[in-house]
Scaffold this active site. Sequence first.
Site, PDB file in Angstrom:
ATOM      1  N   PRO A 127       0.746  -1.309   0.175  1.00  0.00           N
ATOM      2  CA  PRO A 127      -0.130  -0.051   0.117  1.00  0.00           C
ATOM      3  C   PRO A 127       0.717   1.369  -0.071  1.00  0.00           C
ATOM      4  CG  PRO A 127       0.042  -0.941   2.235  1.00  0.00           C
ATOM      5  CD  PRO A 127       0.744  -1.858   1.353  1.00  0.00           C
ATOM      6  N   CYS A 128       1.453   1.641  -1.038  1.00  0.00           N
ATOM      7  CA  CYS A 128       2.106   2.760  -1.332  1.00  0.00           C
ATOM      8  C   CYS A 128       1.285   4.060  -1.272  1.00  0.00           C
ATOM      9  CB  CYS A 128       3.197   2.780  -2.529  1.00  0.00           C
ATOM     10  SG  CYS A 128       2.198   2.344  -3.936  1.00  0.00           S
ATOM     11  N   HIS A 129      -0.062   3.936  -1.595  1.00  0.00           N
ATOM     12  CA  HIS A 129      -0.874   4.953  -1.439  1.00  0.00           C
ATOM     13  C   HIS A 129      -0.947   5.392   0.054  1.00  0.00           C
ATOM     14  CE1 HIS A 129      -3.570   1.237  -0.877  1.00  0.00           C
ATOM     15  NE2 HIS A 129      -4.218   2.139  -0.022  1.00  0.00           N
TER      16      HIS A 129
END
Length: 165
Positions: A127-129
């Site tokens: 989850p780089c967001h």
Amino acid sequence: MTRTHTVLDSPYGPLTLVATDSVLSGLYMTQQRHRPAEETFGTPDPRPFGEAISQLDAYFAGELKDFDVPLRLEGTPFQRSVWEQLCLIPYGETRTYGDLAEALGKRGASRAVGLANGKNPVGIIVPCHRVIGSTGSLTGYGGGLDRKQRLLAFESGAATPDALF
């Protein structure tokens, strides 16, 4: 090394899933920064992606918060350490690039963390967001800031996955 891919429709547009030797190694959005060339995705074959698709469907339905699909993350040791830290950010929460650098014991390496974050090959699942700027602002996202905003709003319960901004 055998690569295959499939395309999954999602509330965030088509997602291209890539497997290397039948293990998920890529999840790319359309017009994503650092998206590899299509010819590197291998032949179309949906068979290796059953569990990943099932988990993504459950995530988009709001029924799954933690992915446990096996991954093959290809990158430098530093990049892989950043991606491991991303997986520790709980659903619905965010961290800053500085927070990640500190967790890695590399205080002051926010920029390097940001660069590694931007090269994450398996968006959404890794989850780089969930990484934001030090002021709380939404900063770069390979899939586009509009998608980042939508993903964060979805995870916070403020919107459905298909809500338009």
